[in-house]
Design a protein around this motif. Structure first.
Motif, PDB file in Angstrom:
ATOM      1  N   LEU A   1       6.704   5.831   8.368  1.00 46.43           N
ATOM      2  CA  LEU A   1       5.668   4.863   8.734  1.00 46.43           C
ATOM      3  C   LEU A   1       5.849   3.600   7.893  1.00 46.43           C
ATOM      4  CD1 LEU A   1       2.602   7.271   8.879  1.00 46.43           C
ATOM      5  CD2 LEU A   1       3.663   6.118  10.818  1.00 46.43           C
ATOM      6  N   LEU A   2       5.820   2.446   8.555  1.00 48.08           N
ATOM      7  CA  LEU A   2       5.926   1.158   7.869  1.00 48.08           C
ATOM      8  C   LEU A   2       4.568   0.467   7.898  1.00 48.08           C
ATOM      9  CD1 LEU A   2       8.989   1.736   8.336  1.00 48.08           C
ATOM     10  CD2 LEU A   2       9.276  -0.734   8.613  1.00 48.08           C
ATOM     11  N   PHE A   3       4.060   0.131   6.725  1.00 42.71           N
ATOM     12  CA  PHE A   3       2.804  -0.618   6.598  1.00 42.71           C
ATOM     13  C   PHE A   3       3.117  -1.961   5.929  1.00 42.71           C
ATOM     14  CE2 PHE A   3       1.564   3.770   6.814  1.00 42.71           C
ATOM     15  CZ  PHE A   3       0.358   3.781   7.500  1.00 42.71           C
ATOM     16  N   SER A   4       2.633  -3.026   6.524  1.00 42.01           N
ATOM     17  CA  SER A   4       2.810  -4.351   5.902  1.00 42.01           C
ATOM     18  C   SER A   4       1.438  -4.942   5.578  1.00 42.01           C
ATOM     19  CB  SER A   4       3.591  -5.288   6.822  1.00 42.01           C
ATOM     20  OG  SER A   4       2.827  -5.661   7.945  1.00 42.01           O
TER      21      SER A   4
ATOM     22  N   ILE B   1       5.801   7.924  -1.023  1.00 38.73           N
ATOM     23  CA  ILE B   1       5.453   6.568  -0.586  1.00 38.73           C
ATOM     24  C   ILE B   1       6.220   5.573  -1.454  1.00 38.73           C
ATOM     25  CG2 ILE B   1       3.588   4.872  -0.383  1.00 38.73           C
ATOM     26  CD1 ILE B   1       1.672   7.180   0.118  1.00 38.73           C
ATOM     27  N   TYR B   2       6.818   4.602  -0.812  1.00 42.11           N
ATOM     28  CA  TYR B   2       7.637   3.622  -1.533  1.00 42.11           C
ATOM     29  C   TYR B   2       7.202   2.209  -1.143  1.00 42.11           C
ATOM     30  CZ  TYR B   2      11.661   0.725  -2.806  1.00 42.11           C
ATOM     31  OH  TYR B   2      12.464  -0.266  -3.317  1.00 42.11           O
ATOM     32  N   ARG B   3       7.053   1.350  -2.171  1.00 40.67           N
ATOM     33  CA  ARG B   3       6.757  -0.070  -1.933  1.00 40.67           C
ATOM     34  C   ARG B   3       8.013  -0.886  -2.174  1.00 40.67           C
ATOM     35  NH1 ARG B   3       5.703  -5.005  -4.026  1.00 40.67           N
ATOM     36  NH2 ARG B   3       3.952  -6.207  -3.140  1.00 40.67           N
ATOM     37  N   SER B   4       8.365  -1.707  -1.211  1.00 39.97           N
ATOM     38  CA  SER B   4       9.549  -2.550  -1.356  1.00 39.97           C
ATOM     39  C   SER B   4       9.377  -3.497  -2.539  1.00 39.97           C
ATOM     40  CB  SER B   4       9.780  -3.360  -0.078  1.00 39.97           C
ATOM     41  OG  SER B   4      10.876  -4.242  -0.236  1.00 39.97           O
ATOM     42  N   GLU B   5      10.489  -3.746  -3.229  1.00 40.77           N
ATOM     43  CA  GLU B   5      10.428  -4.580  -4.420  1.00 40.77           C
ATOM     44  C   GLU B   5      10.312  -6.066  -4.094  1.00 40.77           C
ATOM     45  OE1 GLU B   5      13.781  -3.659  -6.793  1.00 40.77           O
ATOM     46  OE2 GLU B   5      13.141  -1.585  -7.241  1.00 40.77           O
TER      47      GLU B   5
ATOM     48  N   PHE C   1      -3.961  -7.051 -12.527  1.00 42.52           N
ATOM     49  CA  PHE C   1      -4.421  -7.367 -11.175  1.00 42.52           C
ATOM     50  C   PHE C   1      -3.439  -6.860 -10.125  1.00 42.52           C
ATOM     51  CE2 PHE C   1      -3.920 -10.287  -7.566  1.00 42.52           C
ATOM     52  CZ  PHE C   1      -5.120 -10.072  -6.925  1.00 42.52           C
ATOM     53  N   LEU C   2      -2.138  -7.139 -10.317  1.00 40.67           N
ATOM     54  CA  LEU C   2      -1.148  -6.688  -9.337  1.00 40.67           C
ATOM     55  C   LEU C   2      -1.101  -5.166  -9.264  1.00 40.67           C
ATOM     56  CD1 LEU C   2       1.775  -9.199 -10.004  1.00 40.67           C
ATOM     57  CD2 LEU C   2       0.119  -9.220  -8.134  1.00 40.67           C
ATOM     58  N   SER C   3      -1.237  -4.510 -10.427  1.00 39.01           N
ATOM     59  CA  SER C   3      -1.230  -3.043 -10.430  1.00 39.01           C
ATOM     60  C   SER C   3      -2.430  -2.486  -9.666  1.00 39.01           C
ATOM     61  CB  SER C   3      -1.238  -2.537 -11.872  1.00 39.01           C
ATOM     62  OG  SER C   3      -1.325  -1.131 -11.915  1.00 39.01           O
TER      63      SER C   3
ATOM     64  N   THR D   1      -4.449   0.078  -4.789  1.00 36.75           N
ATOM     65  CA  THR D   1      -5.385   0.120  -3.661  1.00 36.75           C
ATOM     66  C   THR D   1      -4.634   0.183  -2.341  1.00 36.75           C
ATOM     67  OG1 THR D   1      -7.002  -1.157  -4.943  1.00 36.75           O
ATOM     68  CG2 THR D   1      -7.300  -1.078  -2.557  1.00 36.75           C
ATOM     69  N   GLN D   2      -3.586  -0.611  -2.204  1.00 37.08           N
ATOM     70  CA  GLN D   2      -2.782  -0.576  -0.981  1.00 37.08           C
ATOM     71  C   GLN D   2      -2.101   0.783  -0.810  1.00 37.08           C
ATOM     72  OE1 GLN D   2      -0.152  -3.902  -1.565  1.00 37.08           O
ATOM     73  NE2 GLN D   2      -1.671  -5.430  -0.915  1.00 37.08           N
ATOM     74  N   ARG D   3      -1.616   1.360  -1.905  1.00 37.33           N
ATOM     75  CA  ARG D   3      -0.946   2.657  -1.827  1.00 37.33           C
ATOM     76  C   ARG D   3      -1.917   3.745  -1.374  1.00 37.33           C
ATOM     77  NH1 ARG D   3       3.820   4.498  -3.981  1.00 37.33           N
ATOM     78  NH2 ARG D   3       4.107   2.479  -5.007  1.00 37.33           N
ATOM     79  N   ARG D   4      -3.158   3.708  -1.889  1.00 38.39           N
ATOM     80  CA  ARG D   4      -4.142   4.702  -1.459  1.00 38.39           C
ATOM     81  C   ARG D   4      -4.489   4.515   0.019  1.00 38.39           C
ATOM     82  NH1 ARG D   4      -6.324   3.584  -6.642  1.00 38.39           N
ATOM     83  NH2 ARG D   4      -7.816   2.115  -5.728  1.00 38.39           N
TER      84      ARG D   4
END
Length: 734
Positions: free
Chosen positions: A153-156, A120-124, A32-34, A39-42
């Motif tokens: 670009l920062l996306f939250s 693109i990088y997602r904060s841990e 689920f998290l993956s 989806t958020q990364r796309r």
């Protein structure tokens, strides 16, 4: 029962299920998290790809992104900056403030480095943005014209949904593991696993659908903006309006209970202790209002005595108003005296006439015998009837909804708080305040009055009753009953007449327009009402008989607690049940609001106490040796229940079915909070028509509902005929 081998097997089974379940839980959580993060990364990649080539368009582009999607917030860090440099940020203000505070944080440095390399990088870890925990993505701001990286670009994204789903998974795993433990315990350690499952199932039902909603209502009444507070209760207890509503409910309850008990005793005494003709007709009319739709009598009273009522205009009563306390007492008395009649009939039938005969043989007059023998023996029943009517009057919601006028009652105030002002906490608190007198009256009736009854049958009871009334007194009593029955017939006749009048109070021309329009507009609501009542009826009947069997025949720890939980809904005001269900089942893990399931569950739980009481009374009259004989012949509990118990308690079972169906068809107070656009109810539609002064349409639907309810009730009465061998004959007194 408890051996080392069984205990070891139980522990090994629990450990094995925990390991397997934990592995499955981990895989589901990871998948689920993956999926969510992919989806958020796309989404981030698609948004970053639309970065404008002209720097003057960046501000407009950022605003368009923020306005287009509420799923994320976005900001632009120009540069991207090197470690230690001052950052220049545009876009979302709260995200910009976070970036300025945390630019030197290792996670931000790592994110800026990835953006510089066009990755693109997602904060841990999650970050607090605007008071909420949010996931943070770093993406390159690439100029499509030059191909240069002009910033990061920062996306939250709000991570509350992910956390909620993961929490739900853990809850479901815990519940499943617990249920497996209960099942394994019953299989390994119980002599009769089926009974064990029944006890566990009843406890779960009572805890989930009785205790938990009540807890949620109590909890909300002590919360203010998510924190513990007494503000709601201070407001309610210090408000003169709410105190006035409480006193109004108590005043209405006292007047209604007193008048209904008097009328009910009149009907019960004539049917049980006199030799008048047409007893069956009198008894039928005596129970007629209790199986009628809640708005029917109110509607007919308005048609007769309202501002444009037939009687009001005919007598020219310009200053007369039926709205308020007098009208409510009249309607509630006519609707609730059957409760007193049914209660007192059983009490008067059970009085042994030998005591009355003894008093008459000692030269006591009929009146003296009645006041010194019959009436004292009936006092516990009279008090019980008074308290039952008092409880029902306090909890009544349908009649005050239409007829209260300026008279305030708590049941209506709690409804207006929820639907009119959207203050669930205040509505819950007012319903809980109403619960105090209703629960007090219920407990007094159940545990005090019932224990003050007098035993008059000590051997073989006589088959005769003593006539205590003279012909003149009988004529007076029958005349009073005739007045009540005549008024009832007038009320029901008015409803039927309203179906064929174009516009009651204005145009009395004969017309069928209302019938066609009402049936067309109410078709879906009628189907929904019958469907939901039909689903709830067999469920409530079977559960009630199972609960009665478990309570009467089985011994287990917590029996009294289970009985108390199952009987609690009888004392709960319908508004409290509706509000508490909305609070409890409007969020995970049980999201039932808006579905048919919550309405069916409400029907089953609300009407279960009556079926349980009937089943208990029937089972206590049956010798347990019959069931023991079946068990000795090898039948298990399920077979004994299906082939022995259920046929013997058939009258109570069918009565439970008919009561549940009737009450489900005529429900208002709780169901008005639970209906939705998909599932509607006919009584709510009747109320809407009445509120909009469409009395013709309301009359048609009330008549349809009465026909359906009476038809079902009549069929049930035919299936359960009274044993004529138990009926008493009336003998003349000395």
């Amino acid at each position: 029962m408890f051996t080392k081998k069984r205990v070891l097997n139980f522990l090994l089974a629990m450990a094995f299920v925990a390991l397997v379940g934990g592995w499955i839980l981990g895989n589901v959580r990871g998948e689920f998290l993956s999926l969510s993060r992919d989806t958020q990364r796309r989404t981030v990649a698609a948004a970053a790809a639309s970065y404008p080539s002209d720097s003057e368009d960046v501000a407009v582009w950022l605003g368009r992104l923020s306005a287009r999607s509420a799923a994320y917030r976005v900001a632009l860090v120009e540069g991207p900056p090197a470690p230690g440099e001052t950052v220049a940020v545009r876009g979302d203000s709260e995200l910009s403030a976070l970036c300025e505070r945390s630019a030197s944080d290792p996670e931000f440095v790592k994110g800026f480095d990835n953006a510089a390399y066009e990755e693109i990088y997602r904060s841990e870890r999650d970050w607090t943005v605007g008071g909420a925990e949010r996931a943070l993505f770093f993406a390159p701001a690439v100029n499509p014209g030059t191909g240069d990286v002009e910033g990061a670009l920062l996306f939250s994204f709000d991570s509350a949904g992910e956390r909620g789903f993961v929490r739900l998974l853990y809850i479901l795993f815990g519940v499943a593991w617990l249920l497996f433990g209960i099942v394994a315990w019953q299989v390994l350690f119980s002599r009769d696993p089926i009974v064990g499952f029944a006890v566990v199932g009843l406890f779960l039902m009572a805890l989930v659908f009785v205790a938990y909603p009540l807890f949620e209502a109590v909890r909300l009444s002590f919360l203010e903006e998510g924190r513990f507070s007494l503000a709601i209760w201070r407001t309610i207890l210090s408000s003169g309006g709410y105190r006035s509503a409480l006193m109004g409910s108590l005043e209405l309850g006292c007047w209604t209970a007193t008048s209904s008990t008097l009328v009910g005793f009149l009907f019960a005494f004539v049917c049980s202790r006199t030799n008048v003709r047409f007893k069956r007709f009198i008894a039928t009319m005596g129970v007629l209002p209790v199986i009628s739709p809640p708005f029917s009598l109110t509607l007919s009273v308005i048609l007769l005595l309202g501002n444009n009522g037939l009687v009001t205009r005919w007598l020219g009563l310009s200053n007369f108003s039926i709205y308020g306390l007098p009208g409510l007492v009249l309607v509630q008395t006519m609707g609730m005296f059957p409760i007193a009649f049914l209660t007192l009939s059983g009490v008067l039938d059970a009085i042994d006439s030998t005591y009355e005969e003894a008093a008459l043989n000692l030269s006591a007059t009929r009146f003296r015998t009645f006041t010194s023998v019959t009436l004292p023996l009936a006092v516990p029943g009279i008090l019980s009837a008074w308290l039952l009517v008092f409880t029902n009057s306090l909890a009544d919601f349908a009649n005050p909804l239409i007829l209260s006028g300026g008279f305030r009652v708590l049941s209506l105030e709690s409804y207006l708080e929820v639907t009119g002002m959207n203050r669930l906490g205040h509505g819950a608190a007012l319903s809980l305040l109403l619960l105090l007198p209703t629960m007090t009256a219920f407990l007094a009736q159940r545990f005090w009055v019932s224990r003050r009854s007098f035993v008059t049958v000590t051997g073989k009871p006589t088959g005769r009753i003593t006539e205590l009334t003279t012909p003149g007194v009988r004529l007076l009593l029958v005349s009073l009953i005739a007045l009540v029955i005549g008024f009832l017939i007038l009320l029901y006749g008015t409803i039927v007449a309203g179906c064929f009048v174009r516009n009651w109070g204005i145009d009395y021309t004969f017309s069928l327009v209302n019938i066609r329009e009402a049936l067309t507009r109410a078709r879906d609501a009628l189907v929904d009402t019958v469907t939901l009542a039909g689903i709830a009826t067999p469920i409530a009947g079977v559960v009630a008989m199972v609960a009665a069997l478990v309570i009467v025949r089985k011994k287990f720890h917590g029996k009294r607690l289970l009985e108390a939980l199952l009987m609690t809904p009888f004392a709960l005001p319908g508004t409290l049940v509706g509000i508490s269900y909305v609070l409890a089942f409007n969020r995970a893990p049980l999201v039932l609001v808006g579905t048919a399931a919550i309405i069916v569950i409400n029907y089953v739980v609300r009407e279960l106490p009556v079926g349980v009481e009937g089943g208990i009374a029937s089972l206590r009259q049956i010798d347990p040796s019959i069931e023991e004989a079946a068990t000795d012949l090898g039948a298990d509990s399920a077979t004994v229940f299906r082939t022995v118990v259920l046929p013997l308690v058939r009258p109570a079972f069918l009565s439970s079915l008919s009561y549940t169906f009737v009450r489900s068809m005529t429900a208002v107070s709780a169901v008005i909070f639970l209906i939705s656009a998909r599932w509607y109810h006919l009584t709510v539609l009747i109320y809407n028509f009445s509120e909009n002064l469409r009395f013709g349409l309301a009359s048609v639907l009330s008549t349809v509902l009465i026909v359906i309810v009476f038809g079902v009730f009549g069929i049930m009465r035919l299936l359960v005929r009274r044993n004529e061998n138990l009926m008493k004959s009336v003998g003349a007194g000395a």
